[in-house]
Design a protein around this motif. Sequence first.
Motif, PDB file in Angstrom:
ATOM      1  N   GLY A   1       0.776  -1.233   0.000  1.00  0.00           N
ATOM      2  CA  GLY A   1       0.000   0.000   0.000  1.00  0.00           C
ATOM      3  C   GLY A   1       0.804   1.277   0.000  1.00  0.00           C
ATOM      4  O   GLY A   1       0.262   2.353   0.274  1.00  0.00           O
ATOM      5  N   TYR A   2       2.096   1.213  -0.339  1.00  0.00           N
ATOM      6  CA  TYR A   2       2.953   2.393  -0.298  1.00  0.00           C
ATOM      7  C   TYR A   2       3.411   2.850  -1.686  1.00  0.00           C
ATOM      8  O   TYR A   2       4.442   3.496  -1.817  1.00  0.00           O
ATOM      9  CB  TYR A   2       4.164   2.132   0.595  1.00  0.00           C
ATOM     10  CG  TYR A   2       3.790   1.758   2.004  1.00  0.00           C
ATOM     11  CD1 TYR A   2       3.042   2.624   2.789  1.00  0.00           C
ATOM     12  CD2 TYR A   2       4.160   0.532   2.538  1.00  0.00           C
ATOM     13  CE1 TYR A   2       2.669   2.277   4.079  1.00  0.00           C
ATOM     14  CE2 TYR A   2       3.801   0.181   3.841  1.00  0.00           C
ATOM     15  CZ  TYR A   2       3.058   1.054   4.591  1.00  0.00           C
ATOM     16  OH  TYR A   2       2.687   0.718   5.870  1.00  0.00           O
ATOM     17  N   GLY A   3       2.639   2.553  -2.713  1.00  0.00           N
ATOM     18  CA  GLY A   3       3.014   2.921  -4.076  1.00  0.00           C
ATOM     19  C   GLY A   3       3.129   4.414  -4.311  1.00  0.00           C
ATOM     20  O   GLY A   3       3.872   4.849  -5.186  1.00  0.00           O
ATOM     21  N   ASP A   4       2.404   5.207  -3.520  1.00  0.00           N
ATOM     22  CA  ASP A   4       2.462   6.661  -3.688  1.00  0.00           C
ATOM     23  C   ASP A   4       3.453   7.327  -2.741  1.00  0.00           C
ATOM     24  O   ASP A   4       3.608   8.544  -2.774  1.00  0.00           O
ATOM     25  CB  ASP A   4       1.064   7.260  -3.498  1.00  0.00           C
ATOM     26  CG  ASP A   4       0.115   6.823  -4.607  1.00  0.00           C
ATOM     27  OD1 ASP A   4       0.582   6.634  -5.750  1.00  0.00           O
ATOM     28  OD2 ASP A   4      -1.089   6.649  -4.335  1.00  0.00           O
ATOM     29  N   ARG A   5       4.120   6.544  -1.918  1.00  0.00           N
ATOM     30  CA  ARG A   5       5.177   7.078  -1.044  1.00  0.00           C
ATOM     31  C   ARG A   5       6.475   7.159  -1.832  1.00  0.00           C
ATOM     32  O   ARG A   5       6.633   6.575  -2.904  1.00  0.00           O
ATOM     33  CB  ARG A   5       5.383   6.176   0.174  1.00  0.00           C
ATOM     34  CG  ARG A   5       4.234   6.152   1.131  1.00  0.00           C
ATOM     35  CD  ARG A   5       4.158   7.438   1.903  1.00  0.00           C
ATOM     36  NE  ARG A   5       3.086   7.369   2.893  1.00  0.00           N
ATOM     37  CZ  ARG A   5       3.019   8.119   3.953  1.00  0.00           C
ATOM     38  NH1 ARG A   5       3.946   9.021   4.192  1.00  0.00           N
ATOM     39  NH2 ARG A   5       2.016   8.009   4.784  1.00  0.00           N
ATOM     40  N   ASP A   6       7.454   7.837  -1.258  1.00  0.00           N
ATOM     41  CA  ASP A   6       8.734   7.975  -1.917  1.00  0.00           C
ATOM     42  C   ASP A   6       9.421   6.613  -2.056  1.00  0.00           C
ATOM     43  O   ASP A   6       9.341   5.771  -1.154  1.00  0.00           O
ATOM     44  CB  ASP A   6       9.642   8.924  -1.133  1.00  0.00           C
ATOM     45  CG  ASP A   6      10.824   9.346  -1.970  1.00  0.00           C
ATOM     46  OD1 ASP A   6      10.650  10.273  -2.791  1.00  0.00           O
ATOM     47  OD2 ASP A   6      11.887   8.730  -1.847  1.00  0.00           O
TER      48      ASP A   6
END
Length: 129
Positions: free
Chosen positions: A103-108
């Motif tokens: 769920g961290y695809g939009d994080r750096d």
Amino acid sequence: MLFITLQAASEGARLADALGLDPVVFHDLATVSSGDSWPLRTWYPVPGVVETSPANRNFEATFTTRLAEKDLSYALAAGEEAGLDLAVGRLAMERFARLIDDGYGDRDCSLVVRYVGRDGSTPGFDPGA
């Protein structure tokens, strides 16, 4: 190459921390040694060491994990077409795909440091924030 060196910088940073080394001193030494790299100088994944690091901002994206995964997929496809075994590139791809799956695809993309620690804890990252 960027994402492979980012993984190396992440591992070096977490190893230095685990050995009790001061993160600023380690960073300063690493950037003047053969381990120097752009991600080490720009995205060092420990808060409070490099002003431009996303670790200072809860890993808000400067370059998203999804973009890293896309770029790596192109490189791996080119390697396949050229008949090359890009083993380290595949390892980097696995780490970025895991970030996306978690769920961290939009994080750096520098949040890839999350998987260096076996417990998933990451200095500078609060998943609930």
